[in-house]
Design a protein around this motif. Structure first.
Motif, PDB file in Angstrom:
ATOM      1  N   GLY A   1       5.247 -61.095  55.187  1.00 20.13           N
ATOM      2  CA  GLY A   1       4.767 -59.919  54.479  1.00 20.13           C
ATOM      3  C   GLY A   1       3.894 -59.070  55.368  1.00 20.13           C
ATOM      4  N   ASP A   2       3.103 -58.228  54.743  1.00 20.57           N
ATOM      5  CA  ASP A   2       2.361 -57.203  55.477  1.00 20.57           C
ATOM      6  C   ASP A   2       1.308 -57.755  56.420  1.00 20.57           C
ATOM      7  OD1 ASP A   2       3.865 -55.330  54.152  1.00 20.57           O
ATOM      8  OD2 ASP A   2       2.374 -54.967  52.582  1.00 20.57           O
ATOM      9  N   SER A   3       0.817 -58.967  56.179  1.00 18.83           N
ATOM     10  CA  SER A   3      -0.232 -59.513  57.042  1.00 18.83           C
ATOM     11  C   SER A   3       0.301 -60.363  58.186  1.00 18.83           C
ATOM     12  CB  SER A   3      -1.232 -60.331  56.209  1.00 18.83           C
ATOM     13  OG  SER A   3      -0.647 -61.550  55.781  1.00 18.83           O
ATOM     14  N   ALA A   4       1.622 -60.491  58.304  1.00 17.90           N
ATOM     15  CA  ALA A   4       2.191 -61.253  59.416  1.00 17.90           C
ATOM     16  C   ALA A   4       1.728 -60.664  60.743  1.00 17.90           C
ATOM     17  CB  ALA A   4       3.716 -61.237  59.333  1.00 17.90           C
ATOM     18  N   MET A   5       1.539 -61.536  61.738  1.00 16.72           N
ATOM     19  CA  MET A   5       1.043 -61.061  63.026  1.00 16.72           C
ATOM     20  C   MET A   5       1.955 -61.543  64.158  1.00 16.72           C
ATOM     21  SD  MET A   5      -0.150 -64.078  64.473  1.00 16.72           S
ATOM     22  CE  MET A   5      -1.212 -63.492  65.764  1.00 16.72           C
ATOM     23  N   VAL A   6       1.926 -60.789  65.257  1.00 22.70           N
ATOM     24  CA  VAL A   6       2.717 -61.134  66.434  1.00 22.70           C
ATOM     25  C   VAL A   6       1.796 -61.766  67.485  1.00 22.70           C
ATOM     26  CG1 VAL A   6       4.236 -60.315  68.267  1.00 22.70           C
ATOM     27  CG2 VAL A   6       4.242 -59.165  66.037  1.00 22.70           C
ATOM     28  N   PRO A   7       2.037 -62.992  67.877  1.00 20.59           N
ATOM     29  CA  PRO A   7       1.285 -63.575  68.988  1.00 20.59           C
ATOM     30  C   PRO A   7       1.902 -63.108  70.315  1.00 20.59           C
ATOM     31  CG  PRO A   7       2.753 -65.224  68.063  1.00 20.59           C
ATOM     32  CD  PRO A   7       2.950 -63.976  67.243  1.00 20.59           C
TER      33      PRO A   7
ATOM     34  N   SER B   1      10.203 -81.748  60.852  1.00 20.25           N
ATOM     35  CA  SER B   1       9.748 -83.042  61.359  1.00 20.25           C
ATOM     36  C   SER B   1       8.481 -82.936  62.182  1.00 20.25           C
ATOM     37  CB  SER B   1      10.845 -83.696  62.202  1.00 20.25           C
ATOM     38  OG  SER B   1      11.167 -82.893  63.323  1.00 20.25           O
ATOM     39  N   GLY B   2       7.981 -81.740  62.365  1.00 20.94           N
ATOM     40  CA  GLY B   2       6.762 -81.571  63.139  1.00 20.94           C
ATOM     41  C   GLY B   2       6.425 -80.105  63.247  1.00 20.94           C
ATOM     42  N   MET B   3       5.206 -79.817  63.676  1.00 22.05           N
ATOM     43  CA  MET B   3       4.768 -78.431  63.818  1.00 22.05           C
ATOM     44  C   MET B   3       4.054 -78.257  65.151  1.00 22.05           C
ATOM     45  SD  MET B   3       2.106 -76.049  63.490  1.00 22.05           S
ATOM     46  CE  MET B   3       0.804 -76.776  62.504  1.00 22.05           C
ATOM     47  N   ASN B   4       4.423 -77.217  65.876  1.00 24.69           N
ATOM     48  CA  ASN B   4       3.759 -76.897  67.134  1.00 24.69           C
ATOM     49  C   ASN B   4       2.651 -75.886  66.873  1.00 24.69           C
ATOM     50  OD1 ASN B   4       5.492 -78.476  68.768  1.00 24.69           O
ATOM     51  ND2 ASN B   4       7.061 -76.878  68.669  1.00 24.69           N
ATOM     52  N   ALA B   5       1.521 -76.073  67.512  1.00 27.65           N
ATOM     53  CA  ALA B   5       0.405 -75.128  67.381  1.00 27.65           C
ATOM     54  C   ALA B   5       0.041 -74.625  68.770  1.00 27.65           C
ATOM     55  CB  ALA B   5      -0.793 -75.802  66.715  1.00 27.65           C
ATOM     56  N   PRO B   6       0.815 -73.660  69.288  1.00 26.98           N
ATOM     57  CA  PRO B   6       0.547 -73.167  70.637  1.00 26.98           C
ATOM     58  C   PRO B   6      -0.802 -72.461  70.715  1.00 26.98           C
ATOM     59  CG  PRO B   6       2.137 -71.758  69.517  1.00 26.98           C
ATOM     60  CD  PRO B   6       1.926 -72.952  68.641  1.00 26.98           C
ATOM     61  N   GLU B   7      -1.358 -72.437  71.903  1.00 26.93           N
ATOM     62  CA  GLU B   7      -2.654 -71.791  72.098  1.00 26.93           C
ATOM     63  C   GLU B   7      -2.526 -70.285  71.887  1.00 26.93           C
ATOM     64  OE1 GLU B   7      -6.141 -71.372  75.523  1.00 26.93           O
ATOM     65  OE2 GLU B   7      -4.447 -72.727  75.819  1.00 26.93           O
ATOM     66  N   LEU B   8      -3.437 -69.746  71.085  1.00 28.35           N
ATOM     67  CA  LEU B   8      -3.476 -68.317  70.809  1.00 28.35           C
ATOM     68  C   LEU B   8      -4.744 -67.718  71.395  1.00 28.35           C
ATOM     69  CD1 LEU B   8      -2.450 -68.298  67.023  1.00 28.35           C
ATOM     70  CD2 LEU B   8      -0.951 -67.996  69.001  1.00 28.35           C
ATOM     71  N   THR B   9      -4.720 -66.418  71.628  1.00 24.77           N
ATOM     72  CA  THR B   9      -5.949 -65.741  72.032  1.00 24.77           C
ATOM     73  C   THR B   9      -6.894 -65.694  70.828  1.00 24.77           C
ATOM     74  OG1 THR B   9      -5.224 -63.520  71.397  1.00 24.77           O
ATOM     75  CG2 THR B   9      -4.610 -64.300  73.616  1.00 24.77           C
ATOM     76  N   ALA B  10      -8.154 -65.427  71.076  1.00 23.54           N
ATOM     77  CA  ALA B  10      -9.130 -65.362  69.987  1.00 23.54           C
ATOM     78  C   ALA B  10      -8.747 -64.291  68.974  1.00 23.54           C
ATOM     79  CB  ALA B  10     -10.518 -65.089  70.564  1.00 23.54           C
ATOM     80  N   GLN B  11      -8.265 -63.146  69.452  1.00 23.32           N
ATOM     81  CA  GLN B  11      -7.879 -62.062  68.556  1.00 23.32           C
ATOM     82  C   GLN B  11      -6.663 -62.454  67.714  1.00 23.32           C
ATOM     83  OE1 GLN B  11      -6.449 -58.416  70.412  1.00 23.32           O
ATOM     84  NE2 GLN B  11      -7.367 -57.176  68.780  1.00 23.32           N
ATOM     85  N   GLU B  12      -5.698 -63.134  68.337  1.00 17.67           N
ATOM     86  CA  GLU B  12      -4.512 -63.572  67.601  1.00 17.67           C
ATOM     87  C   GLU B  12      -4.881 -64.584  66.528  1.00 17.67           C
ATOM     88  OE1 GLU B  12      -1.292 -62.973  71.275  1.00 17.67           O
ATOM     89  OE2 GLU B  12      -2.161 -64.949  70.853  1.00 17.67           O
ATOM     90  N   GLN B  13      -5.765 -65.508  66.872  1.00 19.94           N
ATOM     91  CA  GLN B  13      -6.169 -66.511  65.889  1.00 19.94           C
ATOM     92  C   GLN B  13      -6.907 -65.862  64.725  1.00 19.94           C
ATOM     93  OE1 GLN B  13      -7.571 -70.137  67.532  1.00 19.94           O
ATOM     94  NE2 GLN B  13      -8.573 -70.830  65.666  1.00 19.94           N
ATOM     95  N   GLU B  14      -7.677 -64.852  65.004  1.00 14.90           N
ATOM     96  CA  GLU B  14      -8.390 -64.128  63.945  1.00 14.90           C
ATOM     97  C   GLU B  14      -7.398 -63.460  62.989  1.00 14.90           C
ATOM     98  OE1 GLU B  14     -11.541 -60.377  63.568  1.00 14.90           O
ATOM     99  OE2 GLU B  14     -11.374 -61.470  65.464  1.00 14.90           O
ATOM    100  N   LYS B  15      -6.347 -62.857  63.549  1.00 12.26           N
ATOM    101  CA  LYS B  15      -5.334 -62.209  62.714  1.00 12.26           C
ATOM    102  C   LYS B  15      -4.571 -63.237  61.875  1.00 12.26           C
ATOM    103  CE  LYS B  15      -4.484 -58.123  65.596  1.00 12.26           C
ATOM    104  NZ  LYS B  15      -3.480 -57.397  66.416  1.00 12.26           N
ATOM    105  N   LEU B  16      -4.293 -64.399  62.457  1.00 10.04           N
ATOM    106  CA  LEU B  16      -3.592 -65.448  61.722  1.00 10.04           C
ATOM    107  C   LEU B  16      -4.446 -65.962  60.567  1.00 10.04           C
ATOM    108  CD1 LEU B  16      -1.148 -67.297  61.429  1.00 10.04           C
ATOM    109  CD2 LEU B  16      -2.200 -68.849  63.099  1.00 10.04           C
ATOM    110  N   LEU B  17      -5.731 -66.153  60.811  1.00  9.12           N
ATOM    111  CA  LEU B  17      -6.634 -66.576  59.740  1.00  9.12           C
ATOM    112  C   LEU B  17      -6.700 -65.536  58.627  1.00  9.12           C
ATOM    113  CD1 LEU B  17      -9.533 -68.085  61.890  1.00  9.12           C
ATOM    114  CD2 LEU B  17      -8.087 -69.348  60.288  1.00  9.12           C
ATOM    115  N   ALA B  18      -6.678 -64.264  59.000  1.00  9.67           N
ATOM    116  CA  ALA B  18      -6.690 -63.193  58.004  1.00  9.67           C
ATOM    117  C   ALA B  18      -5.431 -63.248  57.144  1.00  9.67           C
ATOM    118  CB  ALA B  18      -6.818 -61.833  58.688  1.00  9.67           C
ATOM    119  N   SER B  19      -4.294 -63.533  57.763  1.00 10.33           N
ATOM    120  CA  SER B  19      -3.042 -63.644  57.022  1.00 10.33           C
ATOM    121  C   SER B  19      -3.105 -64.820  56.053  1.00 10.33           C
ATOM    122  CB  SER B  19      -1.871 -63.820  57.996  1.00 10.33           C
ATOM    123  OG  SER B  19      -0.641 -63.821  57.319  1.00 10.33           O
ATOM    124  N   ALA B  20      -3.634 -65.951  56.527  1.00  9.38           N
ATOM    125  CA  ALA B  20      -3.782 -67.118  55.655  1.00  9.38           C
ATOM    126  C   ALA B  20      -4.682 -66.799  54.468  1.00  9.38           C
ATOM    127  CB  ALA B  20      -4.349 -68.292  56.448  1.00  9.38           C
TER     128      ALA B  20
END
Length: 317
Positions: A177-183, A286-305
């Motif tokens: 949706g509208d809050s999706a972000m691009v890493p 069967s599993g989930m990868n959590a690649p390293e994000l920049t601080a700004q990207e992680q902030e946007k992902l948290l906002a989407s959540a």
């Protein structure tokens, strides 16, 4: 005795019927069941497809009720109202949640061991609802999530850079949706990090102006709404997304793809369904990868959540 792969599709509207057609063309299953409250619609869609099966891989496709989904390998959930022009996916939430809560007990009763692929919107909320109300294992319930958004992103980049989308690795994380972000830090072209690739293009062509990343991200956010505005609904691209998911499951591909699943602690996110890179195989996710994000990207992902969490808090689930 069951022979071959069986896929059941709940909902025979534009999306469900197009998924059935796409799976038939691909020879993905030997048996496809369409279930819809409008039984004539489901019967008509099945008849329309099966009349062409002399010209494609064989499949037994028919309309049925919930008892007919027994022994399904995969159940694809497309139930609910479709998004209308000017309406957000979140606007659909409570009505479609109510539909899901009323019918899923029947589905789970007859197909308790199936893998449930959720396509209904808002997909993250519906996936969360099914997990919270059915007791199905988290590995067996996930949404199509941002698989389609990621495909739209790859197509946009490919069109701009004049290169095949198959050579582009780019993803959308978070809400479908509208809050999706691009890493953007994870994006690569032919294995080359995007920033390096663009610098190389500038060296080869001084007139190359680079990419407007914000404009590309905005295009991806609005592309579905544009299609709905132009033709009333979206169903071809999501059908291809569903086909790809079924392929990964039935062929046990161990493919990393962005799907909406339950999150437990990744990036500080908990108790919400959203899209991150999950490994998809014959057992579901069967599993989930959590690649390293920049601080700004992680902030946007948290906002989407948080957007999704706020919506969940406002609903009767």
């Amino acid at each position: 005795m069951k022979k071959g792969n069986k896929i059941s599709i709940l909902g025979a509207g534009n999306v469900g019927a197009t998924i059935a057609y796409t799976l038939t063309m691909d020879g993905m299953a030997s048996e496809i069941v369409l279930v819809d409250i409008n039984q004539n619609k489901a019967k008509g869609e099945a008849m329309d497809i099966i009349q062409g099966t002399a010209l494609c891989p064989p499949v037994n496709i028919y309309a049925g009720d919930y008892s007919d989904i027994k022994d399904s390998d995969i159940v694809i959930v497309t139930l609910g109202c479709a998004r209308k022009p000017g309406q957000s996916r979140i606007d659909l939430a409570q009505g479609n949640v109510n539909i899901i809560k009323s019918v899923m007990p029947q589905a789970v009763h007859y197909a308790p061991d199936a893998i449930y692929v959720v396509v209904s919107n808002p997909v993250d909320i519906i996936t969360y609802t099914i997990l919270k109300t059915t007791g199905l294992p988290e590995s067996h319930v996930f949404g199509s999530g941002t698989l389609l958004d990621s495909s739209r992103l790859r197509e946009s980049l490919a069109r701009t850079l004049e290169i095949s989308p198959k050579n582009i690795h780019a993803y959308m994380f978070g809400e479908h949706g509208d809050s999706a972000m691009v890493p953007w830090s994870l994006t690569s072209i032919g294995g080359i990090p995007l920033k390096t690739y663009l610098n190389s293009m500038r060296e080869k062509n001084p007139d190359f102006k680079g990419l407007d990343l914000a404009a590309i991200e905005a295009e991806v956010h609005t592309s579905g709404a544009q299609v709905i505005s132009l033709k009333g609904a979206t169903f071809y691209a999501i059908a291809l997304s569903a086909r790809r998911i079924c392929e990964c499951i039935l062929r046990d591909t161990n493919t990393v793809t962005t799907l909406s699943g339950m999150i437990h602690g990744a990036y500080g996110i908990d108790d919400v369904c959203l899209s991150l890179p999950f490994v998809l195989d014959c057992h579901g996710i069967s599993g989930m990868n959590a690649p390293e994000l920049t601080a700004q990207e992680q902030e946007k992902l948290l906002a989407s959540a948080n957007v999704l969490k706020q919506t969940i808090a406002s609903l009767d689930i």
